[in-house]
Design a protein around this motif. Structure first.
Motif, mmCIF file in Angstrom:
data_model
loop_
_atom_site.group_PDB
_atom_site.id
_atom_site.type_symbol
_atom_site.label_atom_id
_atom_site.label_comp_id
_atom_site.label_asym_id
_atom_site.label_seq_id
_atom_site.Cartn_x
_atom_site.Cartn_y
_atom_site.Cartn_z
ATOM 1 N N LEU A 105 30.112 53.357 32.982
ATOM 2 C CA LEU A 105 29.584 52.327 33.881
ATOM 3 C C LEU A 105 30.660 51.294 34.173
ATOM 4 C CD1 LEU A 105 27.108 50.836 35.230
ATOM 5 C CD2 LEU A 105 26.810 49.676 33.032
ATOM 6 N N VAL A 106 30.847 51.006 35.465
ATOM 7 C CA VAL A 106 31.615 49.824 35.896
ATOM 8 C C VAL A 106 30.644 48.990 36.705
ATOM 9 C CG1 VAL A 106 33.591 48.963 37.216
ATOM 10 C CG2 VAL A 106 33.786 51.138 35.979
ATOM 11 N N TYR A 107 30.586 47.679 36.450
ATOM 12 C CA TYR A 107 29.645 46.862 37.207
ATOM 13 C C TYR A 107 30.266 45.539 37.635
ATOM 14 C CZ TYR A 107 28.633 44.413 32.765
ATOM 15 O OH TYR A 107 28.733 43.692 31.602
ATOM 16 N N LEU A 108 29.753 45.017 38.757
ATOM 17 C CA LEU A 108 30.297 43.806 39.392
ATOM 18 C C LEU A 108 29.111 43.073 40.006
ATOM 19 C CD1 LEU A 108 32.572 42.051 40.544
ATOM 20 C CD2 LEU A 108 32.955 43.772 42.293
ATOM 21 N N VAL A 109 28.669 42.025 39.300
ATOM 22 C CA VAL A 109 27.380 41.408 39.656
ATOM 23 C C VAL A 109 27.582 40.042 40.312
ATOM 24 C CG1 VAL A 109 26.109 42.682 37.908
ATOM 25 C CG2 VAL A 109 27.157 40.476 37.294
ATOM 26 N N TYR A 110 26.461 39.440 40.674
ATOM 27 C CA TYR A 110 26.396 38.048 41.131
ATOM 28 C C TYR A 110 27.306 37.800 42.342
ATOM 29 C CZ TYR A 110 24.900 33.244 40.140
ATOM 30 O OH TYR A 110 24.321 32.005 40.191
ATOM 31 N N ASN A 111 27.239 38.703 43.318
ATOM 32 C CA ASN A 111 27.920 38.517 44.621
ATOM 33 C C ASN A 111 29.446 38.524 44.532
ATOM 34 O OD1 ASN A 111 25.397 38.116 45.864
ATOM 35 N ND2 ASN A 111 25.417 35.951 45.337
ATOM 36 N N THR A 112 30.012 38.964 43.416
ATOM 37 C CA THR A 112 31.425 38.669 43.177
ATOM 38 C C THR A 112 32.382 39.570 43.940
ATOM 39 O OG1 THR A 112 30.799 37.713 41.060
ATOM 40 C CG2 THR A 112 33.098 38.211 41.333
ATOM 41 N N ILE A 113 31.908 40.716 44.485
ATOM 42 C CA ILE A 113 32.813 41.485 45.362
ATOM 43 C C ILE A 113 33.242 40.608 46.530
ATOM 44 C CG2 ILE A 113 30.882 42.539 46.670
ATOM 45 C CD1 ILE A 113 33.792 44.722 46.069
ATOM 46 N N SER A 114 32.369 39.645 46.927
ATOM 47 C CA SER A 114 32.678 38.790 48.089
ATOM 48 C C SER A 114 33.792 37.786 47.794
ATOM 49 C CB SER A 114 31.424 38.045 48.555
ATOM 50 O OG SER A 114 31.072 37.040 47.622
ATOM 51 N N ASN A 115 34.178 37.636 46.514
ATOM 52 C CA ASN A 115 35.302 36.750 46.195
ATOM 53 C C ASN A 115 36.633 37.358 46.638
ATOM 54 O OD1 ASN A 115 33.115 35.659 44.681
ATOM 55 N ND2 ASN A 115 34.566 34.539 43.437
ATOM 56 N N LEU A 116 36.646 38.670 46.881
ATOM 57 C CA LEU A 116 37.829 39.297 47.487
ATOM 58 C C LEU A 116 37.682 39.091 48.994
ATOM 59 C CD1 LEU A 116 37.823 42.564 45.353
ATOM 60 C CD2 LEU A 116 39.513 40.721 45.213
ATOM 61 N N LEU A 117 38.636 38.423 49.614
ATOM 62 C CA LEU A 117 38.415 37.907 50.968
ATOM 63 C C LEU A 117 38.893 38.845 52.070
ATOM 64 C CD1 LEU A 117 39.311 34.156 50.295
ATOM 65 C CD2 LEU A 117 37.049 35.223 50.455
ATOM 66 N N THR A 118 39.404 40.029 51.703
ATOM 67 C CA THR A 118 39.805 40.977 52.748
ATOM 68 C C THR A 118 39.120 42.318 52.504
ATOM 69 O OG1 THR A 118 41.708 41.911 51.553
ATOM 70 C CG2 THR A 118 42.110 39.908 52.858
ATOM 71 N N GLN A 119 38.959 43.060 53.605
ATOM 72 C CA GLN A 119 38.351 44.393 53.495
ATOM 73 C C GLN A 119 39.224 45.317 52.647
ATOM 74 O OE1 GLN A 119 38.359 47.126 56.902
ATOM 75 N NE2 GLN A 119 36.121 47.105 56.771
ATOM 76 N N ASP A 120 40.549 45.224 52.847
ATOM 77 C CA ASP A 120 41.459 46.089 52.087
ATOM 78 C C ASP A 120 41.259 45.900 50.580
ATOM 79 O OD1 ASP A 120 42.568 47.180 54.290
ATOM 80 O OD2 ASP A 120 44.444 46.041 54.226
ATOM 81 N N ARG A 138 28.829 55.631 36.828
ATOM 82 C CA ARG A 138 28.269 54.837 37.936
ATOM 83 C C ARG A 138 29.006 53.522 38.137
ATOM 84 N NH1 ARG A 138 24.205 57.817 35.298
ATOM 85 N NH2 ARG A 138 22.814 58.739 36.863
ATOM 86 N N PHE A 139 29.085 53.118 39.423
ATOM 87 C CA PHE A 139 29.569 51.781 39.793
ATOM 88 C C PHE A 139 28.376 51.018 40.360
ATOM 89 C CE2 PHE A 139 32.311 49.206 42.971
ATOM 90 C CZ PHE A 139 32.495 48.180 42.059
ATOM 91 N N VAL A 140 28.105 49.840 39.796
ATOM 92 C CA VAL A 140 26.948 49.031 40.212
ATOM 93 C C VAL A 140 27.437 47.708 40.795
ATOM 94 C CG1 VAL A 140 24.917 47.756 39.383
ATOM 95 C CG2 VAL A 140 25.431 50.023 38.457
ATOM 96 N N ILE A 141 26.887 47.368 41.946
ATOM 97 C CA ILE A 141 27.185 46.068 42.577
ATOM 98 C C ILE A 141 25.883 45.338 42.861
ATOM 99 C CG2 ILE A 141 27.812 45.105 44.842
ATOM 100 C CD1 ILE A 141 30.412 46.413 44.708
ATOM 101 N N GLU A 142 25.876 44.031 42.577
ATOM 102 C CA GLU A 142 24.767 43.142 42.973
ATOM 103 C C GLU A 142 25.328 42.197 44.044
ATOM 104 O OE1 GLU A 142 21.780 39.892 40.833
ATOM 105 O OE2 GLU A 142 23.838 40.088 40.126
ATOM 106 N N LEU A 143 24.717 42.209 45.222
ATOM 107 C CA LEU A 143 25.275 41.420 46.331
ATOM 108 C C LEU A 143 24.176 40.978 47.284
ATOM 109 C CD1 LEU A 143 27.917 40.432 47.745
ATOM 110 C CD2 LEU A 143 27.900 42.591 49.011
ATOM 111 N N GLY A 144 24.278 39.738 47.753
ATOM 112 C CA GLY A 144 23.341 39.236 48.756
ATOM 113 C C GLY A 144 23.535 39.946 50.089
ATOM 114 N N VAL A 145 22.429 40.134 50.803
ATOM 115 C CA VAL A 145 22.515 40.626 52.180
ATOM 116 C C VAL A 145 22.975 39.432 53.035
ATOM 117 C CG1 VAL A 145 21.172 41.503 54.123
ATOM 118 C CG2 VAL A 145 20.680 42.305 51.799
#
Ligand SMILES: C[S@@+](CC[C@H](N)C(=O)[O-])C[C@H]1O[C@@H](n2cnc3c(N)ncnc32)[C@H](O)[C@@H]1O
Length: 252
Positions: A105-120, A138-145
């Motif tokens: 398991l790799v996980y990234l919660v609490y909207n934190t993928i959005s802290n990376l500011l570029t698509q790349d 599995r890779f799990v992400i928690e993110l706001g719509v």
């Protein structure tokens, strides 16, 4: 080099006190149960582990957890709760930092993928998750719509909290896909001696992304969507859901 803003010592020292709701048993219980089930008998890697809000209770539940975290100040707060042997943390960027061993398991919660500011960089983050996963992991992400349905033409901001001690609103750059969250927070404790009647102003920048864009990033990284739900209790994800928890699987 990362586009992420570096979280300061001041923010780190304040973080846990500001997270009473997200650290409550009502939130953490289902979060930890969801992640523990996916980890199974394997190890879990938390990207952007912060002060260990989720990683520490997951470790206490018996899942071996390893963290990657950009801010040494956030990691220092975690370290006051648990030692390095019990929960190792590497200081680095979750898009590029590699730690030893395989993970179920790799996980990234609490909207934190959005802290990376570029698509790349967000694509690289998916690739980095895939790199650490064992086949079937599995890779799990928690993110706001992205809350763009609340932004009619001509309006510049969307409020997300208007309460006694906090005013929060988001502004948007629709061309660059950047959202800035603005916070005005009352200083001091509620009604206590520390309440001096002043407000602190903070803001944070995020690159917002729709679930479909994340699915494409996952596909680029060789992962397949397995499940998407609206919360940690597994409620159905619908067009009215404010956030999603998505699970992508590395094929065997
Ligand atoms: C909202 S907090 C989440 C912390 C923790 N995962 C939680 O759920 O409480 C965001 C964290 O992401 C970290 N962070 C931001 N960009 C990062 C990056 N590129 N690589 C690793 N950590 C990052 C910040 O330092 C901060 O600790």
């Amino acid at each position: 080099m990362t586009s992420s803003e570096l979280w300061s010592r001041e923010t780190a020292d304040r973080y846990d006190a500001g997270e009473t709701e997200t650290s409550s048993p009502a939130v953490l219980g289902p979060t930890v149960a969801f992640l523990a089930e996916l980890a199974g008998d394997g190890r879990a890697l938390e990207f952007a582990i912060g002060t260990g809000r989720v990683g520490v209770p997951l470790r206490e539940r018996g899942v071996p957890v390893v963290g990657i975290e950009l801010s040494e100040h956030m990691a220092a707060v975690l370290r006051r709760k648990v030692d390095e042997d019990t929960l190792p943390v590497t200081i680095g960027d979750m898009a590029t930092t590699v730690v030893p061993g395989g993970f179920t398991l790799v996980y990234l919660v609490y909207n934190t993928i959005s802290n990376l500011l570029t698509q790349d960089e967000q694509v690289e983050c998916f690739r980095n998750a895939a790199r650490h996963l064992e086949p079937g992991g599995r890779f799990v992400i928690e993110l706001g719509v992205p809350p763009l349905r609340f932004l009619p033409p001509g309006q510049v901001a969307v409020p997300f909290d208007v309460s006694e001690r906090h005013l929060g609103f988001d502004t948007f750059d629709l061309v660059e896909q950047i959202l800035v969250s603005h916070h005005f927070s009352r200083e001091g404790s509620d009604g206590g001696d520390g309440d001096d009647g002043r407000y602190r102003r903070d803001n944070s920048r995020h690159r917002y992304a729709w679930p479909a864009e994340l699915d494409l990033m996952a596909r680029i990284a060789g992962l397949e969507l397995e499940r998407r739900v609206a919360d940690w209790d597994g409620a159905s994800f619908t067009q009215d859901s404010g956030k999603h928890i998505s699970v992508w699987r590395k094929p065997t």
